[in-house]
Enzyme design. Structure first.
Site, short mmCIF file in Angstrom:
data_model
loop_
_atom_site.label_atom_id
_atom_site.label_comp_id
_atom_site.label_asym_id
_atom_site.label_seq_id
_atom_site.Cartn_x
_atom_site.Cartn_y
_atom_site.Cartn_z
N GLY A 214 27.56 10.30 -49.98
CA GLY A 214 27.21 10.88 -48.79
C GLY A 214 27.50 10.00 -47.74
O GLY A 214 27.19 8.73 -47.95
N ARG B 160 33.14 12.73 -53.09
CA ARG B 160 32.71 12.80 -54.46
C ARG B 160 33.70 12.80 -55.51
O ARG B 160 34.76 13.74 -55.30
CB ARG B 160 31.49 13.78 -54.80
CG ARG B 160 30.43 13.71 -53.56
CD ARG B 160 29.05 14.08 -54.13
NE ARG B 160 28.06 13.33 -53.54
CZ ARG B 160 27.52 13.49 -52.32
NH1 ARG B 160 28.11 14.27 -51.54
NH2 ARG B 160 26.60 12.78 -51.72
N ASP C 159 23.53 5.07 -54.75
CA ASP C 159 23.25 4.61 -56.10
C ASP C 159 24.33 5.28 -56.87
O ASP C 159 24.80 4.28 -57.88
CB ASP C 159 21.64 5.12 -56.75
CG ASP C 159 21.40 6.43 -56.44
OD1 ASP C 159 22.22 7.22 -55.94
OD2 ASP C 159 20.32 6.94 -57.19
N THR D 27 23.20 4.85 -47.37
CA THR D 27 22.42 6.18 -47.46
C THR D 27 21.54 6.63 -46.51
O THR D 27 20.45 5.59 -46.49
CB THR D 27 22.08 6.35 -49.10
OG1 THR D 27 21.18 7.33 -48.87
CG2 THR D 27 21.59 5.25 -49.57
N ASP E 231 19.02 8.20 -47.29
CA ASP E 231 17.93 8.54 -48.20
C ASP E 231 16.82 7.28 -48.18
O ASP E 231 15.74 7.32 -48.44
CB ASP E 231 18.23 9.02 -49.42
CG ASP E 231 18.93 10.24 -49.32
OD1 ASP E 231 18.64 11.25 -48.42
OD2 ASP E 231 19.55 10.72 -50.36
N ASP F 207 16.79 5.13 -50.61
CA ASP F 207 16.10 5.20 -51.94
C ASP F 207 16.74 4.29 -52.90
O ASP F 207 16.68 4.59 -54.15
CB ASP F 207 16.44 6.77 -52.25
CG ASP F 207 17.86 7.00 -52.57
OD1 ASP F 207 18.74 6.34 -52.03
OD2 ASP F 207 18.06 8.17 -53.07
N ARG G 187 16.20 14.57 -51.70
CA ARG G 187 15.93 15.19 -52.92
C ARG G 187 15.10 14.66 -54.06
O ARG G 187 14.15 15.32 -54.82
CB ARG G 187 17.38 15.30 -53.64
CG ARG G 187 18.29 16.55 -52.96
CD ARG G 187 18.96 17.23 -54.06
NE ARG G 187 20.14 17.98 -53.08
CZ ARG G 187 21.26 17.81 -52.70
NH1 ARG G 187 21.78 16.61 -53.13
NH2 ARG G 187 21.63 18.51 -51.80
N GLY H 28 3.70 12.71 -35.71
CA GLY H 28 2.42 13.22 -35.78
C GLY H 28 2.35 14.53 -36.76
O GLY H 28 1.42 15.26 -36.42
N ILE I 86 22.73 18.02 -39.72
CA ILE I 86 22.61 17.14 -38.67
C ILE I 86 21.83 15.78 -38.68
O ILE I 86 22.33 15.03 -37.86
CB ILE I 86 21.52 17.75 -37.34
CG1 ILE I 86 20.39 18.10 -37.87
CG2 ILE I 86 22.50 19.11 -36.80
CD1 ILE I 86 19.46 18.45 -36.68
P1 ADP Z 1 25.95 8.33 -53.53
O1 ADP Z 1 26.67 7.16 -53.79
O2 ADP Z 1 25.52 8.92 -52.21
O3 ADP Z 1 24.67 8.50 -54.25
P2 ADP Z 1 26.97 10.02 -55.51
O4 ADP Z 1 25.84 10.08 -56.53
O5 ADP Z 1 27.64 11.39 -55.21
O6 ADP Z 1 26.61 9.62 -54.28
O7 ADP Z 1 28.21 9.42 -56.13
C1 ADP Z 1 29.40 9.16 -55.61
C2 ADP Z 1 30.73 8.97 -56.34
O8 ADP Z 1 30.22 7.69 -57.09
C3 ADP Z 1 30.81 10.02 -57.26
O9 ADP Z 1 31.34 11.13 -56.82
C4 ADP Z 1 31.49 9.19 -58.46
O10 ADP Z 1 32.85 9.04 -58.04
C5 ADP Z 1 30.75 7.89 -58.50
N1 ADP Z 1 29.82 7.91 -59.57
C6 ADP Z 1 28.62 8.45 -59.40
N2 ADP Z 1 28.00 8.37 -60.56
C7 ADP Z 1 28.68 7.62 -61.46
C8 ADP Z 1 28.76 7.28 -62.89
N3 ADP Z 1 27.63 7.30 -63.54
N4 ADP Z 1 29.57 6.59 -63.19
C9 ADP Z 1 30.75 6.40 -62.60
N5 ADP Z 1 30.82 6.97 -61.23
C10 ADP Z 1 29.97 7.48 -60.58
#
Ligand code: ADP
Length: 333
Positions: A23, A84, A115, A138, A140, A142, A184, A198, A264
């Site tokens: 993201g 992604r 993550d 991110t 988030d 998180d 999420r 508030g 947004i």
């Molecule tokens: P974010 O990085 O914002 O958490 P995603 O979870 O969609 O977003 O992960 C982004 C990209 O990182 C995925 O489309 C993939 O290319 C890679 N990725 C995510 N999880 C894994 C994983 N377990 N192993 C290898 N690559 C991963």
């Protein structure tokens, strides 16, 4: 105030790559700019990789100079674009990615993302020996090991601006508004925005939702003479969508309306905080990567920039929401 650390300045790596993945988050551009300019100032070449891991596999790689990243710091989104990339879940494709990086003489990679992206980075480093340093990007907020991620502050301010506006109409019409914000798996955005705006009630994934308690809080507000209320819900609060909660409330006789803030929250000019965080983390990532670090993420803890292991970062942040929710409720009554 973020303390700028002493940044190592004796690069051993001569060629690095930078990509953004997952993201998008405001402030990612400041991080890209900082990586490129820090590297340029220290005679390290930086390749920009387009659209995250997809760009490695598709060989969408370009040499960046300080001029390539001009006029970027104030822009939201990501100049390198993001994606992604499901192929990257496959070890064979990660092996191919490492081969392609080596063809470009790229010895190390700065990965800016959440993550998921940093999980991919960790696997790439472990399996291929390509050095990686993560930068937490991110909205988030998180990720483990860092108090804040790039993009969170801007998203908080964007959502807060919307809530302030919703409050105006809620007040005029004596209404209850359910405002759904992103998150999420994390209530960081919801609690931060809820306290600042508030909100009478805040619902988050970290705490099971008790619908009767929501109803009670509205009734208490009415008894105390309040004519409107705002309920902030994180996407993953566990009771469906913001629309679902609104319908449940209306079935009980309240005149509730839903507002789903949606995408947004990802856009808009990065705040000064996110530009500074992106700049400092980006420079630190380039410096540590070229100095020989790998398998780590740049972090902010107690105002100080440091490094944490990618394992800690991708394990996520466990928020103790109880005190924050309790305080928000007390201050909103
Ligand atoms: P974010 O990085 O914002 O958490 P995603 O979870 O969609 O977003 O992960 C982004 C990209 O990182 C995925 O489309 C993939 O290319 C890679 N990725 C995510 N999880 C894994 C994983 N377990 N192993 C290898 N690559 C991963």
């Amino acid at each position: 105030m973020i303390v700028v650390p002493e940044i190592p300045s004796s690069p051993r790596l001569r060629t690095i790559g930078v990509l953004t993945s997952g993201g998008d988050a405001p402030g990612m551009n400041a991080a890209i700019r900082a990586v490129v300019r820090w590297a340029d100032a220290h005679h390290v070449r930086t390749f920009g990789i387009q659209r995250g891991y997809t760009g490695i596999l598709d060989r969408r790689v370009e040499l960046l100079t300080s001029r390539s990243v001009a006029n970027l710091i104030q822009r939201a989104g990501t100049y390198l674009k993001t994606s992604r990339c499901d192929e990257f879940l496959d070890p064979e494709q990660r092996r191919r990615a490492a081969q392609i990086l080596r063809q470009w003489d790229i010895e190390g990679l700065v990965v800016v993302g959440g993550d998921g992206s940093l999980t991919g980075a960790k696997l790439l480093a472990e399996e291929s020996g390509i050095a990686v340093i993560g930068v937490p990007g991110t909205i988030d907020n998180d990720m483990g090991g860092t108090e804040v991620t790039i993009g969170f502050d801007t998203a908080v301010n964007t959502a807060l601006d919307a809530i302030d506006k919703i409050r105006d109409t809620a007040d005029s019409h004596d209404r209850c508004f359910v405002v759904e914000v992103m998150g999420r798996r994390s209530g960081q955005l919801a609690t931060t925005v809820g306290l600042a705006g508030g909100a009478e009630t805040i619902l988050v994934p970290e705490k099971a939702t008790d619908f009767e308690a929501v109803v009670d809080s509205i009734d208490t507000s009415i008894t105390r003479g309040k004519t409107n209320s705002i309920i902030v819900v994180a996407e993953g609060y566990g009771g469906g969508t913001g629309h679902d909660l609104t319908e449940q409330l209306n079935a009980r006789g309240y005149h509730a309306r839903a507002c789903i803030l949606g995408h947004i929250q990802r856009g808009g000019m990065p705040t000064a905080y996110d530009r500074n965080l992106g700049s400092i983390m980006g420079a630190a990532a380039a410096a540590h990567l070229t100095a020989g670090e790998t398998g780590r993420m740049v972090s902010l803890q107690s105002g100080r920039i440091g490094l944490v292991d990618l394992d800690e970062a991708i394990n996520g942040k466990r928020m103790d929401a109880v005190n924050m929710l309790e305080l928000a409720r007390t201050l909103a009554t």
